[in-house]
Structure formats: structure tokens, C-alpha cells
Scaffold this active site. Structure first.
Site, short mmCIF file in Angstrom:
data_model
loop_
_atom_site.label_atom_id
_atom_site.label_comp_id
_atom_site.label_asym_id
_atom_site.label_seq_id
_atom_site.Cartn_x
_atom_site.Cartn_y
_atom_site.Cartn_z
N SER A 202 -1.04 -8.75 2.68
CA SER A 202 -2.44 -8.57 2.31
C SER A 202 -2.55 -7.67 1.08
CB SER A 202 -3.15 -7.92 3.50
OG SER A 202 -4.44 -7.51 3.19
N SER A 327 -1.66 7.80 -1.83
CA SER A 327 -3.09 7.64 -2.12
C SER A 327 -3.59 8.88 -2.85
CB SER A 327 -3.84 7.49 -0.80
OG SER A 327 -5.20 7.79 -0.99
N TYR A 353 -5.21 10.47 7.34
CA TYR A 353 -4.62 9.56 6.34
C TYR A 353 -4.11 10.37 5.15
CZ TYR A 353 -4.89 5.86 2.70
OH TYR A 353 -4.64 5.00 1.66
N LYS A 357 -0.29 10.93 3.72
CA LYS A 357 0.08 10.53 2.35
C LYS A 357 0.63 11.73 1.57
CE LYS A 357 -1.22 6.09 2.32
NZ LYS A 357 -0.27 4.98 2.23
N THR A 388 -9.39 -4.36 -1.57
CA THR A 388 -8.47 -5.02 -0.62
C THR A 388 -9.15 -5.09 0.75
OG1 THR A 388 -7.49 -2.93 0.10
CG2 THR A 388 -6.45 -4.00 -1.79
N1 LIG Z 1 -6.62 -0.36 -1.74
C1 LIG Z 1 -6.73 0.89 -2.15
O1 LIG Z 1 -7.68 1.25 -2.85
C2 LIG Z 1 -5.70 1.90 -1.78
C3 LIG Z 1 -5.86 3.20 -2.28
C4 LIG Z 1 -4.90 4.15 -1.99
C5 LIG Z 1 -3.79 3.79 -1.25
N2 LIG Z 1 -3.66 2.52 -0.75
C6 LIG Z 1 -2.48 2.22 0.03
O2 LIG Z 1 -1.97 0.97 -0.36
C7 LIG Z 1 -1.27 0.37 0.71
C8 LIG Z 1 -1.75 -1.06 0.88
O3 LIG Z 1 -3.11 -1.05 1.28
P1 LIG Z 1 -4.15 -2.21 0.98
O4 LIG Z 1 -5.32 -1.57 0.39
O5 LIG Z 1 -3.48 -3.31 0.29
O6 LIG Z 1 -4.57 -2.61 2.47
P2 LIG Z 1 -4.50 -3.99 3.28
O7 LIG Z 1 -5.05 -5.09 2.48
O8 LIG Z 1 -5.14 -3.68 4.60
O9 LIG Z 1 -2.95 -4.20 3.49
C9 LIG Z 1 -2.24 -3.37 4.36
C10 LIG Z 1 -0.89 -3.98 4.65
O10 LIG Z 1 -0.20 -3.12 5.56
C11 LIG Z 1 0.22 -3.89 6.69
N3 LIG Z 1 0.17 -3.10 7.92
C12 LIG Z 1 -0.84 -2.36 8.39
N4 LIG Z 1 -0.51 -1.84 9.58
C13 LIG Z 1 0.73 -2.28 9.87
C14 LIG Z 1 1.61 -2.11 10.95
N5 LIG Z 1 1.28 -1.37 12.01
N6 LIG Z 1 2.81 -2.72 10.93
C15 LIG Z 1 3.15 -3.50 9.87
N7 LIG Z 1 2.37 -3.69 8.80
C16 LIG Z 1 1.17 -3.09 8.80
C17 LIG Z 1 -0.79 -5.03 6.76
O11 LIG Z 1 -0.19 -6.15 7.42
P3 LIG Z 1 -0.65 -6.75 8.85
O12 LIG Z 1 -2.11 -6.47 9.01
O13 LIG Z 1 -0.28 -8.17 8.73
O14 LIG Z 1 0.18 -6.03 9.83
C18 LIG Z 1 -1.01 -5.34 5.30
O15 LIG Z 1 0.00 -6.18 4.81
C19 LIG Z 1 -1.53 1.26 1.92
O16 LIG Z 1 -0.44 2.10 2.12
C20 LIG Z 1 -2.74 2.07 1.52
O17 LIG Z 1 -2.78 3.29 2.18
C21 LIG Z 1 -4.61 1.58 -1.01
#
Ligand SMILES: NC(=O)c1ccc[n+]([C@@H]2O[C@H](COP(=O)([O-])OP(=O)(O)OC[C@H]3O[C@@H](n4cnc5c(N)ncnc54)[C@H](OP(=O)(O)O)[C@@H]3O)[C@@H](O)[C@H]2O)c1
Length: 472
Positions: A202, A327, A353, A357, A388
Site C-alpha cells: 500500500s 516520520s 507513534y 519513530k 496514502t
Molecule cells: N504517508 C505519510 O504521510 C507518512 C508520513 C510519515 C511517515 N510515514 C510512514 O511511512 C510508512 C508507510 O506508510 P503509508 O503512509 O504508506 O501507509 P499505508 O498506506 O497504510 O501502508 C502501510 C503499509 O504497512 C503495512 N503494515 C501495517 N501494519 C502491518 C503489520 N502489522 N504487519 C505487516 N505489515 C503491516 C501495510 O500492509 P497490510 O495492511 O497489508 O498489512 C502497508 O503495506 C509507515 O512507516 C509510516 O509510518 C508515512
């Protein structure tokens, strides 16, 4: 209308496969050809006959869009393209010849004519003004050969970050847009490189998987939802022809992390790039079946166990890289052992969270020092704020308010892809990046920890993780 015919050759010090890969992906044009303001692939599917690209040429004040279509495609040998725009029509034939294992000759032939207004003025342009004259090919050579020095934050970057408000504004798509203007070409090739990417099903993980596969990487993605992971795998295969391995694991369950580690260790295959990206923000406190608060388990203890366990495979990779996706929220929290697993009475999902991080960024610095002599580079990054599913679900109010300003997943994942592939990163470890620039890790007064907390923090994690660590 006058037909112009140009023919040039250059020799570049890069293997044939890498040169073909970079040049034939015509969407890379805006990285090296200064006459091109924007270039992108506009047809779905993998590169081959029929693939179409849109290139926007800028000739002084004039802008011209040219649509290219691949007419002939012989992998590692040649590519022919036909370009058509309101002011231009041309045929480009590029062939590639191996000189030796490390160098390649590129023969670039172009036949074109200007149309409309450009037909009147166009012929007065020197041959290198438009497209692929001598200077452009020199730029291509540079894009393929030159390794820039590792990036440094400018005084302006540091000031903006320190002043918090302008710094935070850069978490939006604005930061990516501004940063992009300063980036050089990225002609890296990851063919034969093994990447383990958690959370590839995702958001940022999916965009990272696609970006790395486009550079030729061999990917294994890990997530709980097999169906979503396969969607990533199908997308990647359709776009690049690369097969993706899918591992269904719950990474908040450390037994599952251990089982995955054991499987990978048993295979013995070196890991060149490990990306700890899986993550989630839990607004309600949850406790895993193993008794850990879930934010702590998924965001900190899980990457700790996975990375520690996979150390032998990272070491075997030689010059491998670990990328920890953190993050910007971590700036708000100090590293404190007591609050890493938040108790029910004071639980706050965003704080839990951010603390995890902060821990992951600190851990990256610890590993960077510890594993430097094993040629394992460990860096962390934050993606800014990207649109996302994770953000939409866990922060609905923030999402609704910020939606127009959020980065696309591709923009958010750009720095991860760059960290996985840029050669200048070979010499950089222990840094925290945003938009390809190393950033300060402390901005808010009172969030800095003392150096003697670090070994205690590492031991704390090790004690918690002990039953799941394969090498103790
Ligand atoms: N988007 C932002 O603005 C943002 C900002 C700062 C940091 N981040 C960081 O970026 C990373 C990706 O986030 P995203 O925004 O792309 O979110 P997302 O779309 O919700 O993707 C999260 C991913 O993590 C996997 N995941 C979650 N829980 C899991 C578990 N228990 N076991 C295995 N896989 C797991 C999900 O896969 P399944 O659901 O298939 O398990 C999914 O592939 C995260 O570490 C997040 O903290 C994002």
C-alpha cells in the site's frame, strides 16, 4: 520543409545493460537533457514497441510538446522512436554497443523537421539547441558516469527546518517540488540487487516497490494482506516485467518476524537493501498477543528484530543498505525508555507513534556506527506528508484539511528510492533524510537525549526482543 539529419556517438564508462536501461526509458530524458522540461511515460505496460512518452521541450520562451512512440525495440541493442508535435516531427534511432564489460558506445541518430513557426525560425537553431546535439549527449554521458558528492543541507535548509513553520510547510508537496529543482540525474541500476521491503502492499511501500523495480531490483514485499501485496506485484510485473515475491506476515507479531527471518536466513541469499517501511498509527491502544503495546511492537521492536536477525545476510551482500522509514512526527518527542510502551492511562496514538519513530531514527544511528566496518549503511528518512490509505484512515481530520497539499505516494517515496540506489549514498551512513537532503534530528528544545541513554536504549530493546532474536 528542411529535413535535418544528425549523427553522434559517445562512449560511456558504464556496462551496456545499465546504459540501455537508462537511455531507453525515455521518461528519464528530463533528468539529463536540458532542452526538456518534463518527460513522462504515458502508456501503461512495460517498455517495448508501442510504448508512448510525452516530452515537453523548452526552447527559450517557446514550449513544445512532442509525443514519442517506440517503433523498434531490441533489448540491449537498439531503440527507435518516432516523435510528433505541432512544431516538430522526427525519428530517433539509438543503438548500443558493448566496448568491454564496463563501457558502452551509444550511437544516436536523429532525423527531424520543424513545422509551423519553428519551420520559419527553427533552422537557425544550432544543432545542439534542440534535443540531441553534441552538448546533450555530453550531458547524457555525465548523467551516466558522474557520481556527485554526498548531499549536505544548505544554510537555508537548516534555517527553514530550525524555524519549524517553514520546515513543516516543506512536508507538503511544496517541499518535494522545491527539492526536485536541485536534484541531479539518477541513472542507478539495481539489476541483480535483492530488496526486502516491508509494507509493500500500500501507499509509500507500493510506490517504492514500483520505483525500485523500474531500476531493475529483485523485490520481496512483506505485509499482512496478501491480496493487496499481490496487487502491488501485478502492477510491478505489468509495468516492468519484474516478478515480485510476496510474504504474508503480521510484523507486529514478533514470532512472525522471527519466522520470516529464519526463512530468509535458510535461503542464504544476501540482502542488498532492507527497507523497514511497514507502519500504522493506532488511535486506540492495542496490545499484541505477545503482550507488547502495538505501536511499539510494529514501529520499533519489529524492525529491530528483523534487522538484527538479517545482519548475516546484509553483511553477505557487501555494501548493503538499510533504510528506516520514520516520520517528521518524531521531532515532537524525546527518546525516553519509560514512555516507549505507553500505558493505558496516558495513551495517545500520535505520541506513541512519534516516540517509536524517534526510537527508529536513534537505532539507525546506532547500527550505522556498529556496522560501518561490515559495509552496511544505515540511514533513516521521513517522507513528508503523503496521500496514502494509512494517513486517510488514521488521521481523517488532518487528511481532510491537508488533502490538496499532500504529496503523492510517488513523491513521498522518492527519497526512499534515491537512498536505495544513489551511488553517492555509499559513503553516507547514520543520516536522516527528507527530500534527498540530510536533516537535523532535533529541532524542538527539550527533545535531545544524552549520549549515555543510547546503550541503555539498545539494551532495553535487546531485552524485550531476546526471545525473537536468532543471534543473541
Ligand atoms: N504517508 C505519510 O504521510 C507518512 C508520513 C510519515 C511517515 N510515514 C510512514 O511511512 C510508512 C508507510 O506508510 P503509508 O503512509 O504508506 O501507509 P499505508 O498506506 O497504510 O501502508 C502501510 C503499509 O504497512 C503495512 N503494515 C501495517 N501494519 C502491518 C503489520 N502489522 N504487519 C505487516 N505489515 C503491516 C501495510 O500492509 P497490510 O495492511 O497489508 O498489512 C502497508 O503495506 C509507515 O512507516 C509510516 O509510518 C508515512
Amino acid at each position: 520543409m528542411k529535413q535535418i539529419h544528425l549523427k553522434k556517438s559517445i562512449n560511456v564508462k558504464r556496462p551496456l545493460v545499465e546504459v540501455f536501461h537508462y537511455v531507453s526509458h525515455f521518461e528519464n530524458n528530463d533528468q539529463w537533457n536540458s532542452s526538456i522540461k518534463e518527460s513522462r511515460k504515458i502508456s501503461p505496460g512495460r517498455l517495448g514497441v508501442g510504448t508512448r512518452f510525452e516530452l515537453i521541450f523548452g526552447l527559450g520562451p517557446l514550449m513544445a510538446t512532442v509525443l514519442y512512440e517506440v517503433k523498434r525495440y531490441e533489448k540491449d541493442k537498439s531503440i527507435w522512436l518516432h516523435g510528433l508535435g505541432t512544431s516538430y516531427e522526427g525519428e530517433e534511432r539509438i543503438s548500443f554497443h558493448k566496448i568491454d564489460e564496463l563501457s558502452t558506445q551509444i550511437n544516436y541518430e536523429i532525423e527531424y523537421q520543424f513545422k509551423g513557426l519553428l519551420n520559419i525560425f527553427g533552422n537557425s537553431f544550432r544543432e545542439n539547441t534542440f534535443g540531441f546535439g553534441g552538448r546533450s549527449l555530453e550531458d547524457l554521458k555525465r548523467a551516466l558516469e558522474y557520481v556527485p558528492p554526498g548531499p549536505k543541507a544548505t544554510l537555508m535548509d537548516s534555517m527553514q527546518d530550525t524555524l519549524i513553520i517553514p520546515g513543516v510547510l516543506n512536508f507538503t508537496k511544496r517541499g518535494h517540488r522545491t527539492g526536485k529543482k536541485k536534484w541531479g540525474p539518477l541513472s542507478s541500476y539495481l539489476g541483480g540487487k535483492k530488496v526486502l521491503l516491508t509494507g509493500g502492499s500500500s501507499g509509500l511501500g507500493r510506490a517504492t516497490a514500483l520505483g525500485l523495480a523500474k531500476l531493475g531490483a529483485d523485490l520481496t514485499i512483506v505485509s499482512r494482506n496478501e491480496e493487496k501485496s499481490w496487487q502491488t506485484a501485478f502492477l510491478v510485473e505489468e509495468e516492468t516485467g519484474q516478478k515480485v515475491h510476496v510474504e504474508k506476515r503480521d510484523l507486529s507479531a514478533l514470532e512472525d518476524v522471527k519466522a520470516l527471518s529464519e526463512k530468509l536466513l535458510k535461503s542464504g541469499r544476501p540482502i542488498d537493501i532492507l527497507i523497514n517501511n511497514a507502519g500504522a498509527l493506532y488511535n486506540e491502544r492495542e496490545v499484541t498477543s505477545e503482550g507488547f503495546e502495538k505501536s511499539f511492537a510494529l514501529l520499533l521492536l519489529s524492525p529491530f528484530v528483523l534487522t538484527e536477525n538479517l545482519f548475516p545476510l546484509l553483511k553477505k551482500g557487501g555494501h548493503s543498505r538499510v533504510i528506516n522509514v520514520a516520520s517528521g512526527g518524531m521531532y515532537t518527542q524525546a527518546l525516553k525508555l519509560k514512555g516507549l510502551e505507553m500505558r493505558p492511562e496516558n495513551y495517545n496514538g500520535s505520541v506513541a507513534y512519534a516516540r517509536a519513530k524517534r526510537g527508529l531514527v536513534t537505532l539507525s544511528e546506532v547500527w550505522a556506527k556498529e556496522w560501518a566496518s561490515d559495509f552496511i549503511n544505515v540511514n533513516s528518512m521521513h517522507p513528508g506528508w503523503a496521500d496514502t490509505p494509512g494517513v486517510a484512515e488514521s488521521l481523517p481530520k488532518f487528511y481532510k484539511f491537508m488533502e490538496p497539499h499532500l504529496r503523492t505516494p510517488e513523491e513521498g517515496s522518492d527519497t526512499i528510492i534515491w537512498m536505495a540506489s544513489a551511488p553517492e549514498l555509499d559513503q553516507m551512513s547514520g543520516h536522516f533524510f527528507l527530500d534527498r537532503i540530510p536533516r537535523k534530528t532535533f529541532l524542538i528544545p527539550g527533545t535531545k537525549h544524552s549520549a549515555d541513554l543510547i546503550p541503555k536504549f539498545y539494551d532495553y530493546l535487546k531485552n524485550k526482543a531476546r526471545p525473537y532474536l536468532i543471534r543473541n
